[in-house]
Design an enzyme around this catalytic site. Structure first.
Site, short mmCIF file in Angstrom:
data_model
loop_
_atom_site.label_atom_id
_atom_site.label_comp_id
_atom_site.label_asym_id
_atom_site.label_seq_id
_atom_site.Cartn_x
_atom_site.Cartn_y
_atom_site.Cartn_z
N PHE A 72 -11.66 -8.13 13.66
CA PHE A 72 -10.54 -8.54 12.83
C PHE A 72 -10.21 -7.45 11.81
O PHE A 72 -11.08 -6.98 11.10
CB PHE A 72 -10.86 -9.86 12.10
CG PHE A 72 -9.75 -10.29 11.19
CD1 PHE A 72 -8.52 -10.67 11.70
CD2 PHE A 72 -9.92 -10.26 9.81
CE1 PHE A 72 -7.48 -11.04 10.85
CE2 PHE A 72 -8.89 -10.63 8.96
CZ PHE A 72 -7.66 -11.02 9.48
N GLN A 73 -8.95 -7.07 11.76
CA GLN A 73 -8.44 -6.03 10.86
C GLN A 73 -9.13 -4.68 11.05
O GLN A 73 -9.21 -3.87 10.13
CB GLN A 73 -8.52 -6.47 9.39
CG GLN A 73 -7.55 -7.62 9.12
CD GLN A 73 -7.30 -7.85 7.64
OE1 GLN A 73 -8.17 -7.63 6.82
NE2 GLN A 73 -6.10 -8.30 7.32
N GLU A 100 0.82 -1.21 0.00
CA GLU A 100 0.00 0.00 0.00
C GLU A 100 0.85 1.26 0.00
O GLU A 100 0.46 2.29 -0.53
CB GLU A 100 -0.96 0.01 1.18
CG GLU A 100 -2.09 -1.01 1.08
CD GLU A 100 -1.69 -2.41 1.53
OE1 GLU A 100 -0.52 -2.62 1.90
OE2 GLU A 100 -2.57 -3.31 1.51
N MET A 151 23.85 9.83 2.59
CA MET A 151 23.62 11.11 3.24
C MET A 151 23.89 11.02 4.74
O MET A 151 24.44 11.96 5.34
CB MET A 151 22.19 11.59 2.97
CG MET A 151 21.91 12.99 3.46
SD MET A 151 23.05 14.18 2.72
CE MET A 151 22.06 14.84 1.38
#
Ligand SMILES: Cc1ncc(C[n+]2csc(CCOP(=O)(O)OP(=O)(O)O)c2C)c(N)n1
Lengths: 201, 578
Positions: free
Chosen positions: B129-130, B67, B493
């Site tokens: 759930f989730q 995602e 960096m």
């Protein structure tokens, strides 16, 4: 926190908002992310249907308060934000005090003290009595001191509510907002009128 | 670039009266002009994906590998095209994987609409759930967010989401839709786009008094200096900006998100601002008499120490967002408004000038910087390749026409400093948040947003490994992205800072890499590795001419430093050339 703590004072932030779930959190985050402590926060419906009014008290420099006020106003559901010093508002906090009734009954001086502090009886029961007083912090604090020796059982104080002395409120402005909807914007330029001195070169 | 084989191609052309929340969501996207969505499915968003099955012809869905890749791709798409980027994700872990991209989009003012699935409304708050409270998690990193628990709320919520994402100062918006709301059938009248919210004022009425005051200051100025940022591009005011600069004759410098608004070759473009910006613009910020900031927000990477920043100057600040004015730098004249509107007003009031002597100062500093830094970086005499010469060679081949997408680190600063840009929306980089892992997915998104332009991603050996799985997205969609990995075998960096400020204590910056060319070939992506100067140009040419994506790994000097540099806590005039 501030570089010039001497400039810090109490400010009353007044925000007019839509009545929307989650907005309190959005506003609270603006303070917490800058590590600013909110002294008092009250939210209630305003005189306009569907519009809520936040009263937030914060002890800070004007510079910080101005930035905070702008950030709050930037939230989508916020219509308008003002900030004022204590001198510029009329403000009140309410306090409740619970005291044993037998002590009150025995000591008439308590009644006199209450009268002197503008307190009112809310409830009298056999075991305790609840008084109420409304005023500035020092006034409500004073009564705690006075009642302490008489066995004060419990004390609670409300958040502050404030009305700005020199304003027409938000009523008219909102009606203006709505009259022009959805056309041209009615936005006050907060930079107007306070820049005159700095335009020299 | 369609990705799925399907036997059925249902595409309902006529609007039905009754439909599911999921179908309505897709119809709203189409009505808002969305052509591409980036996303990843899951249980809580299955109804939307189910509806998508019937919309494949109208709506291109790009299946990413994570995602975070989805949201960065949407950012790249939005930044390259100027349109709103759209992401789908499921509830819980899907939604929380969006958080970095939301924060990135928020700080870089990128218009996004993220649609997340959520558990059934009756399960909210039960640790189902989730289930995660994505609304509260994302509140500080969204311009607006909203949870929809009934299908009937969807049309208004989506219309508001698009309006808020793209108007005023753009930003990310998240709409969380419970599964029941996606499944629910409801009567859907026609989609009404939103163009007004009572409590939301995207742009104020411009006050001419302020524009006049600004013009007076500019007309009296002996050493005026313009700083511009992404606001010019977001306001689509590139032409208005150019007209202002050319009439005023004022030298102008840019923040990295403003790159390209004035072409690199424009005589009044004096370079990049900030920590690794050019020498002249930084030093002369502290010598100008009038500083005109346009659509930029005085980020600390630009200003260095604030109490020593442009104290001598009268400051004019043009910005659409009132919270930016006076936030970091006190202004003399605030010009609050959309610069598309304010710039022409200002141009009309200023006198035409050329400021030859003042501009010569920038040239002098430029010459010093070329001698001390640029010459060696772009045309090195050492054996090893430098990052700068890679960009220099790339410039020769692309002539400033490519969209350059960079990750975060030394290569980012090198690319921003040396890449040539002829157009706005050509430098796509994570400016405010500095998100490693941004470039690969953002480049994918940029190509979907601007298929007509070449897209070159420039990424460090650290950053590529953060979202390297998006090579799979390239493989599956066939999108054409040119990937250059500048491999210095360090988290460069951080190593530079450790060298300069921590006595060379190289704590955990030594990063091993896989064989990138082999990895790419595992994804059916062509690739090549170069370490020799004489092969550099031919390999870049091969990459650009290759039909399809290409990964070029360039082995560069291990311990090269990016200069000039304003060390943290120093003022812009204390910028170091070495
Ligand atoms: C997600 C994330 N984690 C950590 C950092 C801190 N950081 C900034 S630059 C950098 C090094 C980048 O190394 P590399 O990708 O190899 O690029 P180089 O600097 O060598 O060009 C790191 C670790 C960051 N910006 N983003």
């Amino acid at each position: 926190m501030s570089e010039h703590p001497i400039d810090r004072q109490e400010y009353n932030i007044t925000a007019y908002t839509e009545n929307q779930i989650g907005l309190l959190n959005r506003i609270a985050i603006i303070f917490s992310r800058r590590k600013l402590n909110v002294e008092s926060l009250n939210t209630s419906p305003s005189e306009i249907e569907g519009i809520h009014r936040f009263n937030i008290v914060i002890h800070e420099t004007e510079d910080v308060v101005r930035k905070i006020a702008k950030q709050i106003e930037k939230q989508v559901e916020v219509l308008k934000v003002y900030y004022n010093t204590n001198q510029e508002v009329i403000w009140q906090e309410m306090a409740l005090y619970k005291v044993p009734t037998d002590v009150i009954a025995e000591k008439a001086s308590v009644e006199r003290l209450l009268r002197e502090h503008g307190a009112r009886v809310v409830v009298i029961r056999k075991d305790y009595t609840v008084f109420e007083t409304t005023g500035h912090r020092e006034e409500t604090d004073m009564l705690i001191k006075v009642l302490q020796p008489y066995g004060l059982i419990e004390f609670v104080r409300s958040a502050r509510i404030a009305i700005i002395k020199h304003s027409d409120g938000f009523n008219r402005k909102l009606r203006e907002f709505e009259r022009t909807e959805p056309g041209s914007e009615v936005v006050e330029n907060e930079f107007l009128n306070n820049r005159d001195e700095v335009f020299s070169m | 670039m369609l990705t799925q084989d399907k036997t059925t191609q249902l595409a309902p052309e006529t609007a039905r009266q009754t439909m599911s929340g999921a179908e309505m969501t897709l119809r709203a996207l189409l009505a808002e002009g969305v052509d591409t969505v980036f996303g990843y499915p899951g249980g809580a968003i299955i109804p939307i994906y189910d509806a998508l099955y019937d919309f494949e012809r109208q709506l291109n869905h790009v299946l990413v590998r994570h995602e975070q890749g989805g949201i960065h791709a949407a950012q790249g798409y939005a930044r390259a095209s100027g349109k709103v980027g759209v992401v789908f994700a499921t509830s819980g872990p899907g939604a929380t994987n969006l958080v970095t991209g939301l924060a990135d989009a928020q700080i870089d003012s990128t218009p996004l609409v993220c649609i997340t699935g959520q558990v059934f409304a009756h399960l909210l708050g039960t640790d189902a759930f989730q289930e995660t409270d994505i609304i509260n998690i994302t509140t500080p990193v969204t311009k607006w967010n909203f949870q929809v628990t009934e299908a009937s709320q969807l049309p208004e919520a989506l219309a508001k989401a698009f309006y808020l994402a793209r108007s005023g100062r753009p930003g990310p918006v998240l709409i969380d839709i419970t599964k029941n709301a996606q499944l629910q059938q409801f009567d859907f009248p026609e989609y009404q786009p939103c163009n007004h919210i009572r409590s939301y004022r995207p742009a104020p009425i411009v006050r001419p008094e302020y524009v006049e005051a600004a013009a007076t200051l500019i007309n009296q100025a002996k050493r005026p200096f313009v700083l511009w940022g992404q606001g010019v591009t977001l306001g689509q005011a590139e032409e208005e900006f150019r007209a202002f600069i050319e009439k005023s004759g004022i030298p102008a410098a840019w923040t990295i998100l403003g790159a390209g608004v004035l072409p690199t070759s424009h005589p009044l473009n004096v370079g990049m601002l900030g920590m690794h910006g050019n020498y002249g613009p930084n030093v002369l910020t502290n010598e100008c008499d009038v500083l005109i900031a346009i659509g930029m927000r005085f980020d600390d990477r630009v200003t260095g120490r604030l109490d020593k920043y442009a104290k001598q100057a009268q400051v004019i600040h043009l910005d659409i967002d009132p919270t930016e004015i006076d936030k970091n730098v006190a202004t003399t004249v605030p010009v609050w408004g959309d610069c598309k509107e304010t710039l022409p007003m200002l141009t009309a009031l200023i006198e035409a000038k050329t400021h030859p002597e003042w501009r010569r100062r920038f040239e002098q500093y430029r010459a010093e910087e070329v001698a001390a830094v640029i010459q060696d970086e772009l045309f090195p005499t050492s054996d090893e390749l430098t990052m700068g010469e890679v960009i220099q060679q790339l410039n020769e081949l692309t002539r400033g026409e490519a969209i350059v997408v960079t990750d975060v680190g030394q290569h980012q600063m090198v690319a921003c400093r040396y890449a040539r840009f002829n157009h706005a929306r050509s430098n796509i980089t994570s400016g405010g948040l500095g998100t490693m892992g941004f470039a690969l997915p953002a480049a994918i998104g940029a190509k979907f947003g601007r298929p007509d332009r070449p897209v070159v991603a420039i990424i460090g050996d650290g950053g590529i490994q953060m979202t390297i799985q998006e090579l799979g997205t390239i493989m599956q969609t066939g999108v054409e992205v040119k990937i250059i990995i500048l491999n210095n075998q360090f988290l460069g960096m951080v190593r530079q800072w450790q060298e300069l400020f921590h006595e060379r204590r190289y704590s955990f910056v030594n990063i091993a890499s896989p064989d990138y060319v082999t990895v790419a070939s595992g994804y059916s992506i062509a690739g090549r590795r170069v370490a020799e100067r004489h092969e550099l140009q031919s390999s870049l040419r091969e990459m650009l001419q290759h039909p399809g994506s290409f990964l070029l790994e360039v082995m560069v000097t291990r311990e090269n430093n990016i200069f000039p540099m304003v060390p943290q806590g120093c003022s812009v005039s204390e910028i170091r050339l070495r």
